[in-house]
Design an enzyme around this catalytic site. Structure first.
Site, PDB file in Angstrom:
ATOM      1  N   ASP A  26      66.796  55.865  27.660  1.00 40.72           N
ATOM      2  CA  ASP A  26      65.904  55.134  29.091  1.00 40.72           C
ATOM      3  C   ASP A  26      66.880  53.923  28.537  1.00 40.72           C
ATOM      4  O   ASP A  26      68.358  52.426  28.722  1.00 40.72           O
ATOM      5  CB  ASP A  26      65.003  53.845  28.227  1.00 40.72           C
ATOM      6  CG  ASP A  26      64.092  54.752  27.490  1.00 40.72           C
ATOM      7  OD1 ASP A  26      63.649  55.267  28.054  1.00 40.72           O
ATOM      8  OD2 ASP A  26      64.017  53.597  26.314  1.00 40.72           O
ATOM      9  N   GLU A  83      56.501  54.200  34.797  1.00 44.17           N
ATOM     10  CA  GLU A  83      57.384  53.238  34.893  1.00 44.17           C
ATOM     11  C   GLU A  83      58.772  53.561  34.653  1.00 44.17           C
ATOM     12  O   GLU A  83      59.055  54.380  35.665  1.00 44.17           O
ATOM     13  CB  GLU A  83      57.032  53.417  32.524  1.00 44.17           C
ATOM     14  CG  GLU A  83      57.924  54.889  32.439  1.00 44.17           C
ATOM     15  CD  GLU A  83      57.412  55.480  31.119  1.00 44.17           C
ATOM     16  OE1 GLU A  83      56.887  54.554  30.470  1.00 44.17           O
ATOM     17  OE2 GLU A  83      57.952  57.015  30.624  1.00 44.17           O
TER      18      GLU A  83
END
Ligand code: FUB
Length: 376
Positions: free
Chosen positions: A59, A267
């Site tokens: 991420d 997301e």
């Protein structure tokens, strides 16, 4: 076609990886685990190498601070928690910060800049973070589960982009779900985007109110659940307004629907600005794309354009986009270093290029196939 070929390669690799990981020495400490040795016949060819190999990093949120690229990733490790639908196996407990003078240069690990033990309200699962700078102060934003296992967004403050960061006692008021991404507009205003469905709990909210532990999804032909946005307060520690829906529209101006899995938001929101337009990019989750949509305001609406990054090796896909020295870059992750383990990922970087009309050229994390030989 290229995507199909990639899936074939990934499929073959996953079979090999499953075998190899089954044979792994489980006595190794997770943070010193290295990639399993595999025959080059079974491995797909990746377009780039992990940026860091002594930790698992995922991420990656990249920013240019003080002329350097700073990256704020999740810190994956093998906590032994079994995989489940809530993502319990993503059981991260701290954050490192990395920096580099330029892409391709040496990478500095600034060490642990925040640990879950230091955060009074947080119990577990420190997921995808982001950072922002205002007036010489640096703000690390992060999701974590509180004592009731509800995701909230926290903020920690430091004097350097490299940390350390001191957490606030409470999570950001009225924050929920996961994956905060803070965008600084050219007029100096800051906006936080957030949200993630399934394990990210976005489906448990309506009108910003928690509905309990039930998963409430709109019907397939109804507008999909929206990510959220709010302008940040002047002290960067909260929202200046209620969270609002970020609308993602199709080419006809209709909201993308729940059943449109290839295009609906899941997301990993990120916003950047290019030639005066706002680009909202995100993961489609169970279809594994990094998709994007363009709008004229940081609030949207954004109109769907296409795919920035095709599915990578591993279930999740999560990215950031940053410009440095006139070149745009896509930071992303895959599970190549861990031999395909979904929760042990490694950050990578690729050049990102625009077409003349402002659309983005699709990137693959795999090496291009040799072109087919056409015969008459
Ligand atoms: O790293 C944990 C979660 O996986 C992130 O918050 C999601 O975006 C996905 O990458």
């Amino acid at each position: 076609m290229k995507q199909k070929l990639n899936f074939q390669r990934v499929g073959l690799f996953l079979i090999a990886a499953a075998f190899l990981t089954g044979c792994r020495n489980e006595n190794k400490t997770p943070e010193t685990e290295t990639a399993p040795a595999a025959s080059s016949d079974t491995l797909p060819q990746f377009a780039s190498e992990p940026l860091v190999t002594d930790n698992y990093t995922a991420d990656p949120s990249a920013h240019v601070f003080e002329g350097k690229i700073y990256v704020y990733p999740s810190h994956d490790w093998d906590s032994g928690i079994p995989e489940d639908d809530t993502g319990a196996h993503f059981n991260m407990k701290d954050y490192h910060v990395y920096s580099m003078d330029s892409v391709g240069g040496e990478i500095t690990d600034h060490g642990v800049v925040l640990d879950v033990e230091e955060v009074a309200w947080a119990k577990r699962q420190m997921w995808a973070p982001d950072a922002a700078e205002m007036d010489g102060k640096y703000y690390l934003y992060f999701p974590a589960k509180d004592e009731n296992d509800i995701f909230r967004i926290g903020v920690a403050v430091g004097d350097s982009p490299a940390g350390p960061f001191t957490p606030q006692e409470e999570p950001i008021a009225k924050s929920y779900s996961i994956d905060p991404a803070v965008f600084r507009d050219t007029d100096g205003e800051y906006y936080m985007y957030l949200g993630g469905i399934w394990g990210g709990q976005l489906q448990r909210y309506r009108n910003n109110e928690y509905q309990g532990e039930q998963d409430l999804y709109p019907a397939d032909d109804e507008p999909a659940l929206s990510p959220k946005v709010a302008r940040m307060s002047d002290d960067m520690l909260g929202f200046a307004e209620e969270l609002k829906d970020v609308q993602i529209l199709d080419e006809n101006g209709n909201p993308i629907t729940t059943g449109d899995n290839e295009r609906r938001f899941f997301e990993a929101a990120w916003v950047h600005k290019y030639n005066g337009k706002y680009y909202f990019s995100y993961s489609t989750g169970d279809t594994h794309n990094i998709a994007y949509a363009i709008g004229d305001s940081p609030y949207g609406p954004f109109t769907y354009q296409g795919v920035i990054l095709e599915p990578v090796l591993g279930w999740t896909n999560h990215h950031s986009i940053v410009e440095h020295n006139g070149q745009w870059y896509l930071f992303y992750h895959d599970s190549s270093l861990s031999g395909g383990k979904t929760y042990l990922r490694s950050m990578k970087v690729a050049k990102l290029e625009y077409n003349e009309d402002g659309t983005i050229k699709t990137i693959s994390s795999f090496k291009e196939e040799e072109p087919d030989v056409v015969t008459n």
